[in-house]
Design an enzyme around this catalytic site. Sequence first.
Site, PDB file in Angstrom:
ATOM      1  N   ALA A 233       0.859  -1.194   0.000  1.00  0.00           N
ATOM      2  CA  ALA A 233       0.000   0.000   0.000  1.00  0.00           C
ATOM      3  C   ALA A 233       0.892   1.241   0.000  1.00  0.00           C
ATOM      4  O   ALA A 233       1.831   1.315   0.782  1.00  0.00           O
ATOM      5  CB  ALA A 233      -0.896   0.001   1.236  1.00  0.00           C
TER       6      ALA A 233
ATOM      7  N   TYR B  27       8.199  11.791  -3.194  1.00  0.00           N
ATOM      8  CA  TYR B  27       7.885  10.363  -3.284  1.00  0.00           C
ATOM      9  C   TYR B  27       9.132   9.521  -3.019  1.00  0.00           C
ATOM     10  O   TYR B  27       9.105   8.576  -2.231  1.00  0.00           O
ATOM     11  CB  TYR B  27       7.298  10.031  -4.669  1.00  0.00           C
TER      12      TYR B  27
END
Length: 309
Positions: free
Chosen positions: A75, A145
């Site tokens: 996830a 990220y």
Amino acid sequence: MMKKVLVTGGAGFIGLNLVNAYLKDGYEVVIVDNLSTGKIENIPTGVTFYEEDIRSQNFIEIVKKEKPDLINHHAAQIDVQYSIHQPVEDGSINILGTLNILEAARALKDEMDISLIYASSAAVYGDPVYLGIDEQHPIQPISYYGASKYAPESYMQIYHDLYGISYSIFRYANVYGIGQDPKGEGGVVSILVDKIVTDSLFTIHGDGEQTRDFIFVDDIVSANLLASKHPINTVCNISTHTKTSLLDLLQIAEEIIERKIETVYQEDRPGDIKHSYLLNEKANQLLNWKPQYSLKEGLAKTIQYYKEK
């Protein structure tokens, strides 16, 4: 005794491929996914499913109740551009979410042995100082990220040192294959396949000479299955050790479909690196793993699937 695996993000692209492989391999499978990008139709019969956020206290209660032997953590917030616009949310999901998973594992540690697999990314390396990139390459992400995928690696190593929780960390090259959504941060291959199936214009950002290491999802799955049986307690690249330019990717796709693909050029996007490919010897040494699919084979399988669909 049947082993139980809890897959976070199990309704997403890599997650759904993993879940099917685990089921085939005889595992009992639990999926936790908040369905922000995962799809309910990706969840097969024969699994236990919880629609839950990995950051919640409920997640820890689920882990305590289910008592998995292994948590496979896929996830994540994976959109580079989103991370640049929403760094707090990106960090919350990727860093705090993983920390919550580690806390859940720690809560179980007194009762049983539990191990973790964590999907990291080539984005942690940033602009390469040299190619091919090995695991000793400097960590210098150029997007939030990349930073938010790297921070949990350090936490995982410390949880191992303090509490003896076994782990495997995989830095993936550019994964593509069946189940990848071309919308949002779909990855260039899924966008290309979508344009082929819908016979529409494919956009090239920059000059098309940028290179990536494209790895078929089945090869990602095989590495995960090996680490599920033998945690490596370190980090390694999962890659093809091959660089392919966007223009080469187009040419291979055109060979497969036997026609030209209409293209349009636009400017480079911020946060995108120019060249990247990763060495994979460490995964070979530690897991006896090697990729089995060439880009042409993986791409042909993917295009065929979506054409029939």
